[in-house]
Motif scaffolding. Sequence first.
Motif, PDB file in Angstrom:
ATOM      1  N   UNK A  58      44.843  23.797  50.732  1.00  0.00           N
ATOM      2  CA  UNK A  58      43.638  22.972  50.704  1.00  0.00           C
ATOM      3  C   UNK A  58      43.013  22.975  49.296  1.00  0.00           C
ATOM      4  N   UNK A  59      42.456  21.838  48.878  1.00  0.00           N
ATOM      5  CA  UNK A  59      41.841  21.764  47.543  1.00  0.00           C
ATOM      6  C   UNK A  59      40.522  22.517  47.530  1.00  0.00           C
ATOM      7  N   UNK A  60      40.326  23.364  46.541  1.00  0.00           N
ATOM      8  CA  UNK A  60      38.993  23.938  46.383  1.00  0.00           C
ATOM      9  C   UNK A  60      38.542  23.751  44.936  1.00  0.00           C
ATOM     10  N   UNK A  61      37.271  24.049  44.681  1.00  0.00           N
ATOM     11  CA  UNK A  61      36.717  23.758  43.351  1.00  0.00           C
ATOM     12  C   UNK A  61      37.398  24.578  42.256  1.00  0.00           C
ATOM     13  N   UNK A  62      37.855  25.791  42.607  1.00  0.00           N
ATOM     14  CA  UNK A  62      38.506  26.656  41.618  1.00  0.00           C
ATOM     15  C   UNK A  62      39.852  26.048  41.186  1.00  0.00           C
ATOM     16  N   UNK A  63      40.543  25.539  42.190  1.00  0.00           N
ATOM     17  CA  UNK A  63      41.843  24.911  41.908  1.00  0.00           C
ATOM     18  C   UNK A  63      41.658  23.656  41.039  1.00  0.00           C
ATOM     19  N   UNK A  64      40.633  22.866  41.379  1.00  0.00           N
ATOM     20  CA  UNK A  64      40.363  21.646  40.597  1.00  0.00           C
ATOM     21  C   UNK A  64      39.964  22.027  39.161  1.00  0.00           C
ATOM     22  N   UNK A  65      39.118  23.068  39.046  1.00  0.00           N
ATOM     23  CA  UNK A  65      38.688  23.507  37.710  1.00  0.00           C
ATOM     24  C   UNK A  65      39.892  23.954  36.899  1.00  0.00           C
ATOM     25  N   UNK A  66      40.819  24.698  37.505  1.00  0.00           N
ATOM     26  CA  UNK A  66      42.010  25.176  36.785  1.00  0.00           C
ATOM     27  C   UNK A  66      42.860  23.989  36.325  1.00  0.00           C
ATOM     28  N   UNK A  67      43.037  22.993  37.216  1.00  0.00           N
ATOM     29  CA  UNK A  67      43.848  21.823  36.856  1.00  0.00           C
ATOM     30  C   UNK A  67      43.198  21.053  35.705  1.00  0.00           C
ATOM     31  N   UNK A  68      41.866  20.857  35.781  1.00  0.00           N
ATOM     32  CA  UNK A  68      41.164  20.130  34.706  1.00  0.00           C
ATOM     33  C   UNK A  68      41.207  20.923  33.405  1.00  0.00           C
ATOM     34  N   UNK A 110      40.441   9.112  15.153  1.00  0.00           N
ATOM     35  CA  UNK A 110      40.696   8.661  16.513  1.00  0.00           C
ATOM     36  C   UNK A 110      40.835   9.851  17.467  1.00  0.00           C
ATOM     37  N   UNK A 111      41.538  10.882  16.983  1.00  0.00           N
ATOM     38  CA  UNK A 111      41.748  12.071  17.821  1.00  0.00           C
ATOM     39  C   UNK A 111      40.421  12.805  18.048  1.00  0.00           C
ATOM     40  N   UNK A 112      39.582  12.879  16.995  1.00  0.00           N
ATOM     41  CA  UNK A 112      38.297  13.591  17.114  1.00  0.00           C
ATOM     42  C   UNK A 112      37.433  12.956  18.201  1.00  0.00           C
ATOM     43  N   UNK A 113      37.471  11.620  18.292  1.00  0.00           N
ATOM     44  CA  UNK A 113      36.669  10.944  19.317  1.00  0.00           C
ATOM     45  C   UNK A 113      37.131  11.379  20.714  1.00  0.00           C
ATOM     46  N   UNK A 114      38.423  11.625  20.865  1.00  0.00           N
ATOM     47  CA  UNK A 114      38.952  12.020  22.178  1.00  0.00           C
ATOM     48  C   UNK A 114      38.683  13.491  22.483  1.00  0.00           C
ATOM     49  N   UNK A 115      38.852  14.363  21.469  1.00  0.00           N
ATOM     50  CA  UNK A 115      38.626  15.791  21.750  1.00  0.00           C
ATOM     51  C   UNK A 115      37.146  16.126  21.926  1.00  0.00           C
ATOM     52  N   UNK A 116      36.261  15.155  21.576  1.00  0.00           N
ATOM     53  CA  UNK A 116      34.837  15.394  21.876  1.00  0.00           C
ATOM     54  C   UNK A 116      34.636  15.358  23.388  1.00  0.00           C
ATOM     55  N   UNK A 117      35.648  14.901  24.128  1.00  0.00           N
ATOM     56  CA  UNK A 117      35.607  14.971  25.599  1.00  0.00           C
ATOM     57  C   UNK A 117      36.438  16.164  26.079  1.00  0.00           C
ATOM     58  N   UNK A 118      37.685  16.289  25.570  1.00  0.00           N
ATOM     59  CA  UNK A 118      38.563  17.319  26.151  1.00  0.00           C
ATOM     60  C   UNK A 118      38.135  18.752  25.818  1.00  0.00           C
ATOM     61  N   UNK A 119      37.561  18.992  24.634  1.00  0.00           N
ATOM     62  CA  UNK A 119      37.156  20.380  24.308  1.00  0.00           C
ATOM     63  C   UNK A 119      35.976  20.837  25.194  1.00  0.00           C
ATOM     64  N   UNK A 120      34.894  20.022  25.300  1.00  0.00           N
ATOM     65  CA  UNK A 120      33.838  20.445  26.236  1.00  0.00           C
ATOM     66  C   UNK A 120      34.329  20.556  27.680  1.00  0.00           C
ATOM     67  N   UNK A 121      35.235  19.662  28.085  1.00  0.00           N
ATOM     68  CA  UNK A 121      35.754  19.741  29.461  1.00  0.00           C
ATOM     69  C   UNK A 121      36.515  21.050  29.678  1.00  0.00           C
ATOM     70  N   UNK A 122      37.361  21.422  28.710  1.00  0.00           N
ATOM     71  CA  UNK A 122      38.107  22.687  28.825  1.00  0.00           C
ATOM     72  C   UNK A 122      37.134  23.859  28.944  1.00  0.00           C
ATOM     73  N   UNK A 123      36.077  23.836  28.127  1.00  0.00           N
ATOM     74  CA  UNK A 123      35.095  24.930  28.144  1.00  0.00           C
ATOM     75  C   UNK A 123      34.316  24.963  29.454  1.00  0.00           C
ATOM     76  N   UNK A 124      33.882  23.786  29.921  1.00  0.00           N
ATOM     77  CA  UNK A 124      33.090  23.739  31.156  1.00  0.00           C
ATOM     78  C   UNK A 124      33.922  24.241  32.339  1.00  0.00           C
ATOM     79  N   UNK A 125      35.175  23.778  32.417  1.00  0.00           N
ATOM     80  CA  UNK A 125      36.040  24.205  33.527  1.00  0.00           C
ATOM     81  C   UNK A 125      36.339  25.704  33.426  1.00  0.00           C
ATOM     82  N   UNK A 126      36.548  26.187  32.189  1.00  0.00           N
ATOM     83  CA  UNK A 126      36.811  27.620  31.994  1.00  0.00           C
ATOM     84  C   UNK A 126      35.610  28.467  32.390  1.00  0.00           C
ATOM     85  N   UNK A 127      34.421  28.011  31.992  1.00  0.00           N
ATOM     86  CA  UNK A 127      33.205  28.768  32.339  1.00  0.00           C
ATOM     87  C   UNK A 127      32.961  28.720  33.851  1.00  0.00           C
ATOM     88  N   UNK A 128      33.271  27.574  34.443  1.00  0.00           N
ATOM     89  CA  UNK A 128      33.113  27.463  35.902  1.00  0.00           C
ATOM     90  C   UNK A 128      34.031  28.473  36.618  1.00  0.00           C
TER      91      UNK A 128
END
Length: 156
Positions: A1-11, A52-70
């Motif tokens: 079953x999907x849980x928030x921890x699993x989703x956070x790990x995948x993200x 171009x890459x910097x514009x994209x990692x302004x999303x992926x770096x915070x996302x990695x951190x938020x999911x990791x902290x979660x």
Amino acid sequence: MLDDLLIARALHVLAVVHWIGGVGFVTLVVLPLASSRPAVEALKLFEWVERRFAAQVRVSIPLAGAAGLWMTYRMDVWERFLDPHFWWMAAMAALWAVFMTMVFVVEPVFHRELDAFARKDPAGALRRVIRAHVVLLALAALTVLGAVAGSHGFYF
Ligand code: HEM
């Protein structure tokens, strides 16, 4: 079953793949290709790709951190950051902090100074860009190896 921890790990892993994969591509493909041109042109090509890459990692770096902290909060494993067996947890957080600072503070705040330095000494600036990317990619590779091995029990 999907849980928030699993989703956070995948993200978390998806964001890390996008971000570190991009750093690898810039370091191992774009910079060697650019270096075969005169330094001024090489820097222009690098900046073009990096913007171009910097514009994209302004999303992926915070996302990695938020999911990791979660995950850290949900598993309640804050003490790991001080435990040498979990060196890879500290490595993840440190690497994340370095990239966050570069992308959200150094690059936007010191943009003009960095540009002026590159105009004054293009060859020196290119050398520094290459060295910084190689060092960060090596640290990121070590962190990924440590994190996958560690989160699956390798160090116990
Ligand atoms: C604030 C920054 C970060 C925090 C708080 C964080 C936290 C976490 C946590 C709690 C886990 C799960 C550990 C476990 O299951 O025991 C994890 C896994 C992982 N993290 Fe991070 N992380 C961060 C940044 C990074 C960075 C920068 C990288 C890559 C360079 C990274 C790569 C990984 C990898 C590859 C895994 C293992 C996934 C798996 O195999 O299941 N993390 N992280």
